[in-house]
Design a protein around this motif. Structure first.
Motif, PDB file in Angstrom:
ATOM      1  N   ARG A 214       7.633   4.271   8.775  1.00 13.76           N
ATOM      2  CA  ARG A 214       6.512   2.655   8.476  1.00 13.76           C
ATOM      3  C   ARG A 214       6.381   2.096   9.208  1.00 13.76           C
ATOM      4  O   ARG A 214       6.252   1.488   9.628  1.00 13.76           O
ATOM      5  CB  ARG A 214       6.942   2.791   7.119  1.00 13.76           C
ATOM      6  N   ILE A 229       1.984   7.307   8.420  1.00 18.53           N
ATOM      7  CA  ILE A 229       2.925   7.224   7.447  1.00 18.53           C
ATOM      8  C   ILE A 229       2.154   5.360   6.971  1.00 18.53           C
ATOM      9  O   ILE A 229       2.837   4.845   8.986  1.00 18.53           O
ATOM     10  CB  ILE A 229       4.457   6.785   6.278  1.00 18.53           C
ATOM     11  N   THR A 230       1.761   4.861   6.593  1.00 15.20           N
ATOM     12  CA  THR A 230       1.116   3.809   7.351  1.00 15.20           C
ATOM     13  C   THR A 230       2.217   2.849   7.399  1.00 15.20           C
ATOM     14  O   THR A 230       2.977   2.359   7.061  1.00 15.20           O
ATOM     15  CB  THR A 230      -0.104   2.935   6.305  1.00 15.20           C
ATOM     16  N   PRO A 231       2.241   1.464   8.235  1.00 11.39           N
ATOM     17  CA  PRO A 231       3.362   0.647   8.442  1.00 11.39           C
ATOM     18  C   PRO A 231       2.921  -0.095   7.460  1.00 11.39           C
ATOM     19  O   PRO A 231       2.093  -0.867   7.150  1.00 11.39           O
ATOM     20  CB  PRO A 231       2.614   0.239  10.123  1.00 11.39           C
ATOM     21  N   ASP A 232       3.950  -0.672   6.805  1.00  8.64           N
ATOM     22  CA  ASP A 232       4.168  -1.742   5.503  1.00  8.64           C
ATOM     23  C   ASP A 232       3.058  -3.070   6.092  1.00  8.64           C
ATOM     24  O   ASP A 232       2.977  -3.247   4.780  1.00  8.64           O
ATOM     25  CB  ASP A 232       5.994  -2.402   5.528  1.00  8.64           C
ATOM     26  N   ALA A 360       8.081   5.237   1.453  1.00  5.32           N
ATOM     27  CA  ALA A 360       6.396   5.030   1.332  1.00  5.32           C
ATOM     28  C   ALA A 360       6.169   5.005  -0.188  1.00  5.32           C
ATOM     29  O   ALA A 360       5.897   3.583  -0.086  1.00  5.32           O
ATOM     30  CB  ALA A 360       6.352   5.364   2.281  1.00  5.32           C
TER      31      ALA A 360
END
Length: 455
Positions: A214, A229-232, A360
């Motif tokens: 993330r 995975i998309t960063p927070d 995530a």
């Protein structure tokens, strides 16, 4: 997506029972207004299934079921049609052929039922945007297969995405611009938002062959690798921008959370301890074949496969690790995958990769729940719903679960729901809406919709 092999025999569903149709109270809207309904999401909202987009899938999407139930409200705040979806023109798949069940002969001569790509002609049109405009370009289901929250600010996103390119009012603009355009066209009084699944799913279906921390960085401006995975921070900012657009005309809505991706049949159908050894001699051969593998255990009976992990090491899988449904069965049966050769890492989710996925999902759901609380909107706990489905849901005498094919709720791609699964989702949403808005919207009849089609 690669060909998917079903394991073992598949069970036929029993004939559906009709639900009790006795209604004791009229449908009411409570504190909500469902006059104009708008759905926003990814493939799970589009009615995508069997690894493709079909007109029957779209007409059996959960937004279609919700609209029909909202229509039953006659207190002046029920849904008023038409509910327009950007329908494809065929039922064999767009832009890829859909999966159908067929008999497959394996390398050892055994025959099983498995999903294969249809050979029937595909939808050659697909360009809904270029046919005669319907109702002044009205679109009530703004959903795009493969769309991530990370993609919301990407300029020209519809160019390479065939699903979006079909109907986006301006393919050169951002998905956020498309949402604003449909909001100011439809003027929704109520919406549903289900985004975020594909922000994790790409990493999962690639066997963790991406950045799962993330903390990924864009490949170019606002564009992230499909396996990351998309960063927070990116998820939070983009999700908030979508909600700001959807509420900009004063609409209320419901926010759907992300299920545990690893509980989908795509990841649970193939047992990781599927290496069945019938002779002690072969077990001893495998013990000798891997002198550098620590803690290995081979004996007669069911054993854990030999895998290549995410750092390229060769070892025996451990309990809890998952095997993707796409691993070629013939490679295991006849080419020694998992025994004399390690299963490639793109077909495996190791312990640390699974933790990345679950972390995530927990993080993103925490933000969705916060948005629901801050904006005074119902939070629909789809993670809890899928957990319940994994243990089994009974609707009017018919049992549903996350079992591949025999569970009756998932399509043949083992990720997306079929018509009955979408009806179950619609009922989960209605349950949350009724509790939050004090409405009385009737549930849809899950069993009357089609399930898995057998040849």
């Amino acid at each position: 997506m690669k060909k998917i092999y079903a394991i073992g025999a598949v069970a036929f569903m029993f004939a559906a029972c009709r639900p009790n149709a006795n209604v004791t109270t009229p449908a009411t809207s409570g504190n909500a207004n469902f006059t104009n309904y708008l759905a926003v999401g990814c493939s799970f909202t589009a009615g995508y299934g069997d690894n493709s987009l079909t007109v029957s899938g779209q007409l059996n999407s959960y937004p279609q079921r919700l609209f029909e139930q909202f229509e039953t409200i006659k207190d002046g705040k029920g849904a008023v049609g038409p509910f327009i979806q950007p329908l494809v023109t065929g039922d064999n798949g767009y832009p890829e052929p859909k999966l159908v069940l067929s008999t497959v002969t394996h390398c050892d001569g055994k025959i099983s039922m498995a999903p294969v790509k249809t050979t029937l002609p595909l939808d050659s049109n697909g360009s809904w945007r270029f046919v005669n405009p319907v109702n002044n370009n009205q679109v009530n289901n703004v959903s795009v297969p493969k769309l991530r929250v990370a993609d919301i600010p990407v300029q020209g996103y519809a160019g390479p995405n065939a699903y979006a390119r079909r109907y986006f009012y301006d393919p050169t603009k951002r998905p956020l611009d498309e949402i604003y355009a449909r909001v100011y066209n439809v003027h929704p009084t109520f919406f549903t938002l289900w985004l975020g699944i594909t922000d994790v799913l790409g990493y999962a279906v690639s066997g963790g062959q991406g950045n799962g921390s993330r903390l990924a960085v864009p490949v170019t401006l606002n564009i992230y690798n499909s396996n990351d995975i998309t960063p927070d921070a990116v998820f939070a900012a983009n999700y908030d921008s979508v909600l700001t657009a959807l509420t900009s005309t004063g609409a209320f809505g419901a926010l759907l959370s992300i299920p545990d991706i690893t509980a989908l049949p795509y990841f649970t159908t193939r047992p990781m301890n599927g290496l069945h050894i019938t002779s002690k001699g072969f077990a001893d051969t495998l013990m000798a074949l891997y002198p550098d593998v620590n803690n290995k255990i081979f004996d007669t009976g069911d054993n854990y496969y030999i895998i290549r992990d995410n750092v390229g090491g060769i070892r025996q899988a451990v309990p809890g690790e998952l095997l993707l449904i796409t691993v070629p069965q013939d490679s295991i049966t006849c080419a020694g995958w998992g025994s004399t050769k390690p299963i490639p890492r793109e077909y495996v989710l190791t312990t640390d990769e699974l933790q990345n996925i679950r972390n995530a999902v927990t993080s993103f759901n925490g933000y969705i729940q916060k948005e629901a609380r801050d904006r005074n909107l119902p939070y629909v706990d789809m993670r809890q719903f899928f957990e319940t489905l994994s243990t089994g849901i009974t609707y009017n005498g018919i049992n549903y679960s996350t079992e591949f094919v025999s569970g009756g709720a998932f399509s043949l791609d083992a990720i997306h729901l079929n018509a009955r699964g979408n009806a179950l989702v619609a009922n989960k949403i209605i349950e949350a809406i009724n509790a939050f808005f004090k409405s009385n919207i009737p549930m849809t009849d899950v069993n009357k919709y089609p399930g898995v089609k057998f040849p």
